[in-house]
Motif scaffolding. Sequence first.
Motif, PDB file in Angstrom:
ATOM      1  N   PHE A   1     -51.252   7.469  -5.057  1.00 14.30           N
ATOM      2  CA  PHE A   1     -50.065   6.756  -4.610  1.00 14.30           C
ATOM      3  C   PHE A   1     -50.481   5.708  -3.581  1.00 14.30           C
ATOM      4  O   PHE A   1     -51.296   5.988  -2.691  1.00 14.30           O
ATOM      5  CB  PHE A   1     -49.072   7.713  -3.943  1.00 14.30           C
ATOM      6  CG  PHE A   1     -48.221   8.479  -4.903  1.00 14.30           C
ATOM      7  CD1 PHE A   1     -47.038   7.936  -5.399  1.00 14.30           C
ATOM      8  CD2 PHE A   1     -48.583   9.768  -5.302  1.00 14.30           C
ATOM      9  CE1 PHE A   1     -46.239   8.650  -6.275  1.00 14.30           C
ATOM     10  CE2 PHE A   1     -47.783  10.491  -6.173  1.00 14.30           C
ATOM     11  CZ  PHE A   1     -46.613   9.927  -6.667  1.00 14.30           C
ATOM     12  N   ARG A   2     -49.918   4.508  -3.704  1.00 12.40           N
ATOM     13  CA  ARG A   2     -50.109   3.510  -2.667  1.00 12.40           C
ATOM     14  C   ARG A   2     -49.410   4.000  -1.402  1.00 12.40           C
ATOM     15  O   ARG A   2     -48.248   4.402  -1.440  1.00 12.40           O
ATOM     16  CB  ARG A   2     -49.535   2.166  -3.114  1.00 12.40           C
ATOM     17  CG  ARG A   2     -49.714   1.060  -2.091  1.00 12.40           C
ATOM     18  CD  ARG A   2     -49.017  -0.209  -2.550  1.00 12.40           C
ATOM     19  NE  ARG A   2     -48.994  -1.192  -1.497  1.00 12.40           N
ATOM     20  CZ  ARG A   2     -48.165  -2.230  -1.462  1.00 12.40           C
ATOM     21  NH1 ARG A   2     -47.296  -2.421  -2.456  1.00 12.40           N
ATOM     22  NH2 ARG A   2     -48.197  -3.090  -0.458  1.00 12.40           N
TER      23      ARG A   2
ATOM     24  N   SER B   1     -56.613   4.613  -3.413  1.00 17.38           N
ATOM     25  CA  SER B   1     -55.911   3.458  -2.851  1.00 17.38           C
ATOM     26  C   SER B   1     -55.438   3.796  -1.449  1.00 17.38           C
ATOM     27  O   SER B   1     -55.384   4.974  -1.054  1.00 17.38           O
ATOM     28  CB  SER B   1     -54.706   3.080  -3.725  1.00 17.38           C
ATOM     29  OG  SER B   1     -53.725   4.111  -3.685  1.00 17.38           O
ATOM     30  N   LEU B   2     -55.080   2.739  -0.690  1.00 15.49           N
ATOM     31  CA  LEU B   2     -54.494   2.919   0.640  1.00 15.49           C
ATOM     32  C   LEU B   2     -53.219   2.081   0.715  1.00 15.49           C
ATOM     33  O   LEU B   2     -52.420   2.096  -0.196  1.00 15.49           O
ATOM     34  CB  LEU B   2     -55.507   2.558   1.722  1.00 15.49           C
ATOM     35  CG  LEU B   2     -56.566   3.639   2.041  1.00 15.49           C
ATOM     36  CD1 LEU B   2     -57.571   3.145   3.051  1.00 15.49           C
ATOM     37  CD2 LEU B   2     -55.893   4.904   2.570  1.00 15.49           C
ATOM     38  N   SER B   3     -53.064   1.302   1.799  1.00 16.00           N
ATOM     39  CA  SER B   3     -51.804   0.587   2.013  1.00 16.00           C
ATOM     40  C   SER B   3     -51.694  -0.710   1.223  1.00 16.00           C
ATOM     41  O   SER B   3     -50.605  -1.116   0.828  1.00 16.00           O
ATOM     42  CB  SER B   3     -51.630   0.275   3.503  1.00 16.00           C
ATOM     43  OG  SER B   3     -51.590   1.465   4.251  1.00 16.00           O
ATOM     44  N   ARG B   4     -52.807  -1.390   1.033  1.00 16.70           N
ATOM     45  CA  ARG B   4     -52.758  -2.671   0.340  1.00 16.70           C
ATOM     46  C   ARG B   4     -52.372  -2.480  -1.127  1.00 16.70           C
ATOM     47  O   ARG B   4     -52.566  -1.407  -1.691  1.00 16.70           O
ATOM     48  CB  ARG B   4     -54.116  -3.372   0.419  1.00 16.70           C
ATOM     49  CG  ARG B   4     -54.470  -3.871   1.808  1.00 16.70           C
ATOM     50  CD  ARG B   4     -55.817  -4.555   1.773  1.00 16.70           C
ATOM     51  NE  ARG B   4     -56.217  -5.019   3.086  1.00 16.70           N
ATOM     52  CZ  ARG B   4     -57.411  -5.519   3.371  1.00 16.70           C
ATOM     53  NH1 ARG B   4     -58.332  -5.597   2.421  1.00 16.70           N
ATOM     54  NH2 ARG B   4     -57.703  -5.928   4.595  1.00 16.70           N
ATOM     55  N   GLU B   5     -51.888  -3.538  -1.733  1.00 10.87           N
ATOM     56  CA  GLU B   5     -51.501  -3.467  -3.140  1.00 10.87           C
ATOM     57  C   GLU B   5     -52.744  -3.662  -4.007  1.00 10.87           C
ATOM     58  O   GLU B   5     -52.903  -4.653  -4.709  1.00 10.87           O
ATOM     59  CB  GLU B   5     -50.431  -4.512  -3.461  1.00 10.87           C
ATOM     60  CG  GLU B   5     -49.676  -4.191  -4.747  1.00 10.87           C
ATOM     61  CD  GLU B   5     -48.466  -5.073  -4.965  1.00 10.87           C
ATOM     62  OE1 GLU B   5     -47.850  -4.954  -6.049  1.00 10.87           O
ATOM     63  OE2 GLU B   5     -48.130  -5.879  -4.077  1.00 10.87           O
ATOM     64  N   CYS B   6     -53.633  -2.689  -3.908  1.00 13.18           N
ATOM     65  CA  CYS B   6     -54.873  -2.716  -4.696  1.00 13.18           C
ATOM     66  C   CYS B   6     -55.395  -1.286  -4.799  1.00 13.18           C
ATOM     67  O   CYS B   6     -54.944  -0.395  -4.083  1.00 13.18           O
ATOM     68  CB  CYS B   6     -55.920  -3.630  -4.053  1.00 13.18           C
ATOM     69  SG  CYS B   6     -56.439  -3.116  -2.411  1.00 13.18           S
ATOM     70  N   CYS B   7     -56.334  -1.071  -5.699  1.00 12.63           N
ATOM     71  CA  CYS B   7     -56.956   0.240  -5.824  1.00 12.63           C
ATOM     72  C   CYS B   7     -58.426   0.056  -6.188  1.00 12.63           C
ATOM     73  O   CYS B   7     -58.845  -1.025  -6.606  1.00 12.63           O
ATOM     74  CB  CYS B   7     -56.241   1.101  -6.864  1.00 12.63           C
ATOM     75  SG  CYS B   7     -56.257   0.442  -8.542  1.00 12.63           S
TER      76      CYS B   7
ATOM     77  N   ASN C   1     -61.475   3.275   4.818  1.00 13.89           N
ATOM     78  CA  ASN C   1     -60.414   2.489   5.450  1.00 13.89           C
ATOM     79  C   ASN C   1     -60.144   1.294   4.530  1.00 13.89           C
ATOM     80  O   ASN C   1     -60.604   1.290   3.391  1.00 13.89           O
ATOM     81  CB  ASN C   1     -60.825   2.068   6.875  1.00 13.89           C
ATOM     82  CG  ASN C   1     -62.184   1.368   6.900  1.00 13.89           C
ATOM     83  OD1 ASN C   1     -62.497   0.529   6.052  1.00 13.89           O
ATOM     84  ND2 ASN C   1     -63.021   1.720   7.867  1.00 13.89           N
ATOM     85  N   GLU C   2     -59.438   0.298   5.004  1.00 17.39           N
ATOM     86  CA  GLU C   2     -59.097  -0.826   4.133  1.00 17.39           C
ATOM     87  C   GLU C   2     -60.282  -1.755   3.863  1.00 17.39           C
ATOM     88  O   GLU C   2     -60.177  -2.678   3.060  1.00 17.39           O
ATOM     89  CB  GLU C   2     -57.944  -1.641   4.743  1.00 17.39           C
ATOM     90  CG  GLU C   2     -56.647  -0.869   4.918  1.00 17.39           C
ATOM     91  CD  GLU C   2     -55.863  -0.693   3.632  1.00 17.39           C
ATOM     92  OE1 GLU C   2     -56.378  -1.065   2.559  1.00 17.39           O
ATOM     93  OE2 GLU C   2     -54.737  -0.172   3.699  1.00 17.39           O
ATOM     94  N   GLU C   3     -61.407  -1.503   4.531  1.00 12.55           N
ATOM     95  CA  GLU C   3     -62.564  -2.392   4.390  1.00 12.55           C
ATOM     96  C   GLU C   3     -63.787  -1.720   3.779  1.00 12.55           C
ATOM     97  O   GLU C   3     -64.743  -2.396   3.393  1.00 12.55           O
ATOM     98  CB  GLU C   3     -62.971  -2.949   5.766  1.00 12.55           C
ATOM     99  CG  GLU C   3     -61.857  -3.670   6.503  1.00 12.55           C
ATOM    100  CD  GLU C   3     -61.393  -4.919   5.779  1.00 12.55           C
ATOM    101  OE1 GLU C   3     -62.229  -5.559   5.104  1.00 12.55           O
ATOM    102  OE2 GLU C   3     -60.204  -5.251   5.876  1.00 12.55           O
TER     103      GLU C   3
END
Length: 421
Positions: free
Chosen positions: A191-192, A233-239, A276-278
């Motif tokens: 899940f995003r 996936s995390l918060s961004r609209e990507c996986c 994380n996101e990076e």
Amino acid sequence: GRRRREAAEEEVEETPQEKKLRLAKQYLEELRQLGESRPAPVPHGAAPGAEPDPHALVLGSPAHILLFLQVQPPDPARIRVLRGHQLPVTCLVISPDDRFIFSASKDGSLIKCKWEVDSGKRLCVVPGGKKGTEERHMGHASHVLCMAISSDGKYLATGDRNKLIMIWDAATCKRLHIFTGHRDAVSGLSFRKGTHQLYSASHDRCVKVWDVAENAYVETLFGHQDIITGLDSLSRECCVTAGGRDGTVRLWKIPEESQLVFSGHQGSIDCIQLINEEHMVSGADDGSLALWGLTKKKPLALARQAHGEQDAQGLQQPYWVSAVAALRNSDLLATGSHSGSVKLWKCGEGFRKLEHLLDIPLVGFVNSLKFSAAGDFLVAGIGQEHRLGRWWRIKEAKNSICIIPLKQKVTASSPESPGSS
């Protein structure tokens, strides 16, 4: 000049928005290292004296990685073993509040079981049925390979070998919906964060996007050349996905309908998770553990034979890395294999180094690993066989859930030690 060209080729093109975000994070890191506390720069075009945009600090900001985690070896006597699955545990998730564990296995029973963490009690069992009877039975009728829980703890999603994705009410274990559309086994779900958007990956080599709240299919993404074995996936609209024997890890940018391709493993890439996101981490059947930055096409760090070697029919072969886990927005990782232990790792030197911390003895195939949100325990799904096949069997292993308490001493990094993270 040639070296500069090669370095440029390794860099992933970034959008202007991503560049702004990277520069803001770089500025924050410089402030941290200098021990300064002046305010972050006001974005171009903002009114003088305006407050900085809080969202600029959310996505993988270094401010989230300022804890130095010193984990001590857990007492083996304090590792709790939850028994209930008849066949190997294939996947598990922890509820966002760390109160419950959901697990599934090759015996086709979904949430056999929902467990309460504090008491170890089994709260819910959903029995499976025979293939083709999924509409009449509540549970799956084939091996459950993956599961995910929404960040608000409302929905649970499970995927099986029979191409089905089932959506459940996590509180009551009641089935809400079945998604169909994949043409082969569903092998990854996520899940995003902060939404009810669900990403799914399959052995049919594609990624699908779903809106769970609306029970709706959104789109399909193509690119992998082999079965997809993992997704996160995390918060961004990507996986991100692990592409098995096509040897690639991919970052899918959903709005742009584009993908970035990363390569570095020599074998089949079996598991992946975002730190994380990076940054992200992946494991492969060549025994390697790779640490990635999302702006570099090659690994930032690579631990070969992360779990050592085994003697297989007279040949020395590395133990497969069958599961990886990351404590979100920290520097702590865990890996599993069938080598007899779970290993804990630290991401050192600005995510450019992998440092082995300690081993936690566990017998069997570690098919799934998850850290609690608070980081005070680690959960392992153990089986006598690998989650995707029956290449080996470890008879002395117990098909079970292991809750491993993590003693940790947490201290904020100080200006005197800018290298700590």
